[in-house]
Design a protein around this motif. Sequence first.
Motif, PDB file in Angstrom:
ATOM      1  N   SER A  28     -12.881   8.043   0.344  1.00  0.00           N
ATOM      2  CA  SER A  28     -13.319   7.380  -0.888  1.00  0.00           C
ATOM      3  C   SER A  28     -12.936   5.903  -0.877  1.00  0.00           C
ATOM      4  O   SER A  28     -13.749   5.034  -1.207  1.00  0.00           O
ATOM      5  CB  SER A  28     -12.704   8.078  -2.108  1.00  0.00           C
ATOM      6  OG  SER A  28     -13.130   9.426  -2.192  1.00  0.00           O
ATOM      7  N   VAL A  29     -11.700   5.615  -0.488  1.00  0.00           N
ATOM      8  CA  VAL A  29     -11.253   4.216  -0.422  1.00  0.00           C
ATOM      9  C   VAL A  29     -12.054   3.455   0.626  1.00  0.00           C
ATOM     10  O   VAL A  29     -12.506   2.318   0.399  1.00  0.00           O
ATOM     11  CB  VAL A  29      -9.744   4.150  -0.120  1.00  0.00           C
ATOM     12  CG1 VAL A  29      -9.305   2.707   0.146  1.00  0.00           C
ATOM     13  CG2 VAL A  29      -8.946   4.742  -1.277  1.00  0.00           C
ATOM     14  N   PHE A  30     -12.242   4.054   1.775  1.00  0.00           N
ATOM     15  CA  PHE A  30     -12.975   3.408   2.862  1.00  0.00           C
ATOM     16  C   PHE A  30     -14.409   3.086   2.460  1.00  0.00           C
ATOM     17  O   PHE A  30     -14.911   1.989   2.713  1.00  0.00           O
ATOM     18  CB  PHE A  30     -12.957   4.306   4.101  1.00  0.00           C
ATOM     19  CG  PHE A  30     -13.670   3.730   5.287  1.00  0.00           C
ATOM     20  CD1 PHE A  30     -13.113   2.688   6.011  1.00  0.00           C
ATOM     21  CD2 PHE A  30     -14.885   4.248   5.702  1.00  0.00           C
ATOM     22  CE1 PHE A  30     -13.757   2.159   7.123  1.00  0.00           C
ATOM     23  CE2 PHE A  30     -15.547   3.730   6.803  1.00  0.00           C
ATOM     24  CZ  PHE A  30     -14.983   2.674   7.517  1.00  0.00           C
ATOM     25  N   LEU A  31     -15.064   4.042   1.806  1.00  0.00           N
ATOM     26  CA  LEU A  31     -16.468   3.850   1.468  1.00  0.00           C
ATOM     27  C   LEU A  31     -16.657   2.812   0.366  1.00  0.00           C
ATOM     28  O   LEU A  31     -17.553   1.973   0.445  1.00  0.00           O
ATOM     29  CB  LEU A  31     -17.087   5.182   1.047  1.00  0.00           C
ATOM     30  CG  LEU A  31     -17.227   6.227   2.158  1.00  0.00           C
ATOM     31  CD1 LEU A  31     -17.766   7.533   1.604  1.00  0.00           C
ATOM     32  CD2 LEU A  31     -18.130   5.715   3.280  1.00  0.00           C
ATOM     33  N   VAL A  32     -15.821   2.845  -0.662  1.00  0.00           N
ATOM     34  CA  VAL A  32     -16.001   1.919  -1.785  1.00  0.00           C
ATOM     35  C   VAL A  32     -15.565   0.503  -1.411  1.00  0.00           C
ATOM     36  O   VAL A  32     -16.332  -0.455  -1.551  1.00  0.00           O
ATOM     37  CB  VAL A  32     -15.241   2.416  -3.031  1.00  0.00           C
ATOM     38  CG1 VAL A  32     -15.313   1.374  -4.141  1.00  0.00           C
ATOM     39  CG2 VAL A  32     -15.832   3.734  -3.520  1.00  0.00           C
ATOM     40  N   LEU A  33     -14.325   0.359  -0.928  1.00  0.00           N
ATOM     41  CA  LEU A  33     -13.867  -0.978  -0.543  1.00  0.00           C
ATOM     42  C   LEU A  33     -14.657  -1.512   0.647  1.00  0.00           C
ATOM     43  O   LEU A  33     -14.925  -2.714   0.740  1.00  0.00           O
ATOM     44  CB  LEU A  33     -12.377  -0.955  -0.207  1.00  0.00           C
ATOM     45  CG  LEU A  33     -11.412  -0.767  -1.375  1.00  0.00           C
ATOM     46  CD1 LEU A  33      -9.969  -0.891  -0.896  1.00  0.00           C
ATOM     47  CD2 LEU A  33     -11.685  -1.760  -2.488  1.00  0.00           C
ATOM     48  N   GLY A  34     -15.050  -0.612   1.541  1.00  0.00           N
ATOM     49  CA  GLY A  34     -15.859  -1.037   2.681  1.00  0.00           C
ATOM     50  C   GLY A  34     -17.203  -1.586   2.248  1.00  0.00           C
ATOM     51  O   GLY A  34     -17.681  -2.585   2.796  1.00  0.00           O
ATOM     52  N   ALA A  35     -17.819  -0.967   1.249  1.00  0.00           N
ATOM     53  CA  ALA A  35     -19.101  -1.468   0.746  1.00  0.00           C
ATOM     54  C   ALA A  35     -18.946  -2.862   0.149  1.00  0.00           C
ATOM     55  O   ALA A  35     -19.789  -3.743   0.344  1.00  0.00           O
ATOM     56  CB  ALA A  35     -19.654  -0.501  -0.308  1.00  0.00           C
TER      57      ALA A  35
END
Length: 238
Positions: free
Chosen positions: A72-79
């Motif tokens: 979840s952290v990777f996908l949101v902050l990554g976006a």
Amino acid sequence: MTSSTRARTVSPRAGRRRDWLAPAGLIALSLVPIMAGVSRVTQLTQGVPVTEDNARFFDSPIPVLVHIVGSSVFLVLGALQFAPSLRRRRWHRFAGRVVAPAGLLSAGSALWMTLFYDIPSAVTGPGLPAMRIVFGLAMAAAIVVAFVSIRRGDVATHSAWMTRAYAIGLGAGTQVLTLVPWTLVFGAPDPIVYSVLMGAGWAINIVVAEIVIRRRAGAGPARDGAGRRGMAPPTMRA
């Protein structure tokens, strides 16, 4: 006000809106696996009946919880790392220091679950565990290469490999787009078709990522808001 003056007045605002189209789309696609993770956490905390399909999560909850949080952290902050306005701020670098470890947790926990969870045959298919191992290792390796590259000051290589890692991490979102239409038209896929559709989700993301990377390379070095050269196009700085 002349038409040229009006264009200069409107264009920056329109440009800012366009800058956020990609991050918004990526976050929207990420919501599918994130909501699935929230549902799984709810099941674990509320003590729903244990079945063959969820017994592995109750027997060993730590890996799936790590995977949900890390992903979840990777996908949101990554976006958000794909937003040009944020790349020109210190936030981009600070967020990258969270994104990279979160991605490694996501990939590592996915590998652990694939190797050690007793996954029912109904939710897998021939070749799917092997694909999960390959893509999990590839995602982790891409993050490591990206980290080493940025430490050396190679922004272009860093950007390319973090984009590839993000594409793999977002596979669960794209897999919904490959599985749902098939299910609506033909019914639930058999194990072989299920494996193919899951693999197609990863393949689509990787193809799109390579197109983005090549377009960046063709565009050359970008300028930031202060006119300095060398700021990367969409990148996740670790």
